[in-house]
Design an enzyme around this catalytic site. Structure first.
Site, short mmCIF file in Angstrom:
data_model
loop_
_atom_site.label_atom_id
_atom_site.label_comp_id
_atom_site.label_asym_id
_atom_site.label_seq_id
_atom_site.Cartn_x
_atom_site.Cartn_y
_atom_site.Cartn_z
N GLU A 180 0.82 -1.15 0.58
CA GLU A 180 -0.29 -0.40 -0.01
C GLU A 180 1.37 1.20 -0.06
O GLU A 180 1.62 1.99 1.27
CB GLU A 180 -0.99 0.29 1.31
CG GLU A 180 -1.90 -1.26 0.67
CD GLU A 180 -2.51 -1.66 2.83
OE1 GLU A 180 -3.64 -2.28 2.84
OE2 GLU A 180 -1.66 -0.95 3.66
N GLU A 324 -6.00 -7.91 -0.41
CA GLU A 324 -6.58 -8.10 0.61
C GLU A 324 -8.12 -7.18 1.39
O GLU A 324 -8.77 -6.46 0.70
CB GLU A 324 -5.79 -6.95 1.58
CG GLU A 324 -4.80 -7.15 2.05
CD GLU A 324 -3.84 -6.24 2.63
OE1 GLU A 324 -4.21 -5.28 3.36
OE2 GLU A 324 -2.13 -6.18 2.47
#
Length: 573
Positions: A180, A324
């Site tokens: 991320e 995710e």
């Protein structure tokens, strides 16, 4: 050997490698074949910028998870999972020149092999080398042009080492460029959101250019190592892995719109986009939960997200994976799994089904098996695992899901610092309305003033403590504790050693639940012995040398684990 002959051999070898690479399934096919996936989270991705590791075990277990064993991945495969994402953090294992510690690379390879050897897909990435800063942690990979220009060589060298190590692996191994990645302001949702004006066009433009530059460097570097990497399926992530969900800001879909498909002439058709999504399944007002959302509104949000991925990512020529996902909110000390499990399961079932219908692979984040449940191995949330698996495979699918509640352990605990803690209980939150006490049995009474119970609950901001003075100690739950999230054994001195025989959680209806201690911080566990709730076997089991696993299946050649022979349990180490 003549030069001509040597040249011929080399040519045949290169052609052979190219042929192998050409046989790789394309990205779209790979995503369809992955099935339902899971993240091996808080393990190889764990890190602590304040410490220097001398062993890989110290690094791997620093966030409280046990050392990963091949049996864990075997269990996931047998349950019905088809793919595992293996997040890895590298910065603490790199020297000043960016060279990765050989022992760490070897350990990463071992864990990847656990996945591959069980016939599952494996996604290997660069994880907390990027992400939100906090405390002593400052990520070195940021979404900005300046950061990319400063770290381009270091980043490419890291990926060259990873790619060279795994270049001969088959199509079941995929590489993921970064996790991320955020701008220098740590903006979530979209680039520059954390700036004073909540949006800054210059900061945003730099962030999107930076992340696309990192993605392109990743592809160029991996392809340049040749071998099977010439056609390996590669994963690149949107800014922050943002999903584009929601309508509260006009910039929410910018991470999708601004993400470019890297140029990949050598491996055309072998790139995958990744997003993450953690929708809220409750309504909130002023930061407080006001009630559950309707399942219709939740499903509508899922549909909108998937449509946005198709419009802004798939349309660029690459499939999407949901690398995710889960639910976002925690209601005080109570998670959605605790407080609104039925609604959560409806959300999970719909998300998996809709992603499958749209050829999007899903990787649930980290739950399902957690802490010592991974050591046994077993599922700490078997009902959730069943929900995900049946959503993908169908309601007739009957997965094998060993339940962590059927196991208990005894162990030696060494505390290495004052206020170090061992989790005695760290599962679903509960209240004293249903539970009466926790019972800790030690091999012998601890030294005076060395350890205490520590209860983390909603009514005491600093937790509730009580000294432990006997070999067997019972801590009653007072109504004033409110919601209890976790219970630990806390060290009050610079160091201490205790031997835990059992931990039991008692309900007011008389039911007793076995608890499984696990490392919280500043302690280690050793001499671990596993026992189960199986006290006997059926009387028709013959008294001979036949061996059975804990599911009652006959085993011809047992590997490491717990087995039953002649009506008794024994451990193969």
């Amino acid at each position: 050997m003549s030069k001509k002959f040597l040249f011929l051999i080399c040519t045949l070898f290169v052609c052979g490698m190219q042929a192998m690479a050409k046989d790789f399934e394309n990205a779209t096919t790979a995503v369809k074949n992955m099935g339902v996936g899971w993240n091996l989270g808080n393990t190889l991705d764990a890190n602590d910028a304040t410490k220097t590791w001398t062993t890989t075990d110290q690094h791997e277990t620093c966030w409280g998870q046990p050392v990963t064993k091949p049996e864990l991945l075997k269990m996931m495969k047998e349950a019905g999972f088809g793919a595992i994402r293996v997040p890895v953090t590298w910065y603490q294992e790199m020297d000043a020149n960016g060279k990765v510690n050989e022992a760490w690379m070897k350990r990463v390879k071992e864990v990847v092999d656990y996945v591959i050897n069980n016939g599952m897909y494996c996604i290997l990435n660069v994880h907390h080398d990027t992400g939100a800063d906090g405390g002593s942690f400052k990520s070195w990979i940021k979404a900005s042009t300046d950061n990319y220009n400063s770290n381009k060589d270091k980043y490419e060298y890291l990926w060259k080492q990873i790619a060279e190590t795994f270049k001969n692996y088959d199509q079941h191994l995929l590489f993921e460029a970064y996790n991320e990645m955020l701008d220098p302001y740590n903006s979530w949702c979209f680039a520059s959101f954390a700036t004073s004006d909540k949006y800054d066009a210059q900061v945003a433009a730099s962030a999107y250019e930076g992340i696309n530059s990192y993605a392109q460097s990743f592809v160029n570097t991996v392809r340049g190592t040749g071998g099977n990497n010439a056609k390996r399926n590669l994963v690149v992530n949107t800014y922050g892995c943002c999903s584009g969900g929601g309508t509260w800001n006009s910039h929410l879909k910018d991470p999708l719109k601004e993400m470019k498909l890297p140029t990949d002439a050598a491996g055309e058709g072998h790139i995958i986009f990744q997003v993450h999504a953690y929708p809220s399944i409750v309504n909130t007002s002023n930061g407080k939960i006001t009630g559950n959302r309707t399942i219709d509104s939740i499903q509508s949000e899922i549909d909108d997200m998937i449509n946005a991925w198709k419009e802004h990512l798939v349309s660029k020529g690459a499939p999407v994976i949901l690398g995710e996902w889960g639910t976002s909110n925690v209601d005080g000390e109570v998670t959605d799994y605790d407080a609104r499990r039925d609604l959560m399961f409806q959300f999970c079932e719909y998300f998996v089904k809709q992603c499958k219908a749209n050829d999007i692979a899903t990787f649930y984040w980290m739950g399902l098996t957690d802490g010592m449940a991974r050591f046994f191995p077993a599922f700490s949330q078997p009902d959730l695992a069943k929900t995900l698996l049946q959503a993908y495979h169908g309601t007739d699918f009957n997965p094998v899901l060993p339940d962590a509640q059927k196991y208990s352990i005894s162990c030696t605990v060494d505390f290495t610092n004052q206020w170090g803690e061992l989790y005695l209980y760290n599962g679903s939150s509960f209240t004293s309305a249903d539970y009466s006490s926790i019972v800790l049995e030690l091999e012998e009474a601890p030294s005076s003033g060395s350890v205490q119970f520590k209860v983390y609950c909603s009514k005491y901001s600093n937790g509730y403590s009580r000294d432990i003075t006997a070999a067997e100690s019972t801590l009653p739950f007072a109504a004033t504790m409110g919601t209890i999230k976790s219970i630990t054994l806390q060290c009050k001195q610079n160091s201490a050693r205790v031997k835990v025989k059992s931990v039991k959680l008692k309900k007011k209806n008389g039911e007793v639940l076995l608890c499984n201690p696990s490392v919280a911080w500043n302690c280690t566990m050793s001499d671990i012995t596993v026992t189960t709730g199986i006290n006997s076997v059926k009387s028709d089991v013959p008294s001979d040398s036949r061996i059975y696993d804990l599911m009652g299946r006959q085993i011809s050649t047992p590997t490491k684990g717990i087995y039953i022979r002649n009506g008794k349990k024994y451990i193969v180490k």
